[in-house]
Design a protein around this motif. Structure first.
Motif, short mmCIF file in Angstrom:
data_model
loop_
_atom_site.label_atom_id
_atom_site.label_comp_id
_atom_site.label_asym_id
_atom_site.label_seq_id
_atom_site.Cartn_x
_atom_site.Cartn_y
_atom_site.Cartn_z
N GLY A 31 0.79 -1.22 0.00
CA GLY A 31 0.00 0.00 0.00
C GLY A 31 0.82 1.27 0.00
N THR A 32 2.13 1.15 0.13
CA THR A 32 2.96 2.35 0.09
C THR A 32 3.33 2.67 -1.35
N PRO A 33 3.46 3.94 -1.68
CA PRO A 33 3.78 4.31 -3.06
C PRO A 33 5.11 3.72 -3.55
N VAL A 34 6.09 3.64 -2.67
CA VAL A 34 7.40 3.12 -3.08
C VAL A 34 7.30 1.64 -3.42
N TRP A 35 6.55 0.89 -2.62
CA TRP A 35 6.38 -0.54 -2.89
C TRP A 35 5.62 -0.76 -4.19
N ASP A 36 4.61 0.05 -4.41
CA ASP A 36 3.84 -0.06 -5.66
C ASP A 36 4.75 0.19 -6.86
N LEU A 37 5.63 1.18 -6.76
CA LEU A 37 6.56 1.47 -7.85
C LEU A 37 7.54 0.31 -8.03
N ALA A 38 8.05 -0.23 -6.94
CA ALA A 38 9.00 -1.34 -7.04
C ALA A 38 8.37 -2.54 -7.75
N LYS A 39 7.13 -2.86 -7.41
CA LYS A 39 6.45 -3.97 -8.08
C LYS A 39 6.29 -3.71 -9.57
N LYS A 40 5.98 -2.47 -9.92
CA LYS A 40 5.80 -2.13 -11.33
C LYS A 40 7.12 -2.25 -12.09
N VAL A 41 8.20 -1.77 -11.48
CA VAL A 41 9.51 -1.83 -12.13
C VAL A 41 9.96 -3.28 -12.29
N LEU A 42 9.75 -4.10 -11.27
CA LEU A 42 10.14 -5.51 -11.33
C LEU A 42 9.19 -6.36 -12.17
N HIS A 43 7.99 -5.84 -12.41
CA HIS A 43 6.93 -6.59 -13.09
C HIS A 43 6.63 -7.89 -12.35
N HIS A 44 6.80 -7.83 -11.03
CA HIS A 44 6.60 -9.02 -10.19
C HIS A 44 6.38 -8.57 -8.75
N ASP A 45 5.48 -9.23 -8.05
CA ASP A 45 5.27 -8.97 -6.62
C ASP A 45 5.99 -10.05 -5.83
N PRO A 46 7.17 -9.74 -5.27
CA PRO A 46 7.96 -10.74 -4.57
C PRO A 46 7.26 -11.32 -3.33
#
Length: 83
Positions: free
Chosen positions: A10-25
């Motif tokens: 739910g944090t903006p940084v985590w949302d960006l990280a998932k988008k950049v990785l194209h994967h939710d670790p």
């Protein structure tokens, strides 16, 4: 996973990280995000930062005004009985 999820999801940084990785670790699921959306995230962060600074400035100005002239903002309690 529970502790990380509590602080990240739910944090903006985590949302960006998932988008950049194209994967939710955390969940092991793929995340699809167009490049335009990824590039727009920093602009959204900037907008949120600016909005926060504006609100903080307004609160600071109001607090300074209140401190300079408290009688102007004081409530006359004897005029408004609570019983």
């Amino acid at each position: 996973m529970g502790l990380a999820e509590t602080y990240l999801v739910g944090t903006p940084v985590w949302d960006l990280a998932k988008k950049v990785l194209h994967h939710d670790p955390l969940r092991g699921t793929p995340v699809s995000a167009p490049t335009v959306e990824i590039l727009g995230c920093p602009l959204q962060f900037k907008e949120e930062t600016v909005n926060f600074a504006v609100r903080k400035t307004r609160v600071s100005k109001n607090a300074n005004q209140l401190q300079r002239s408290p009688s102007r903002f004081a409530i006359n309690f004897h005029r408004y009985p609570f019983s």
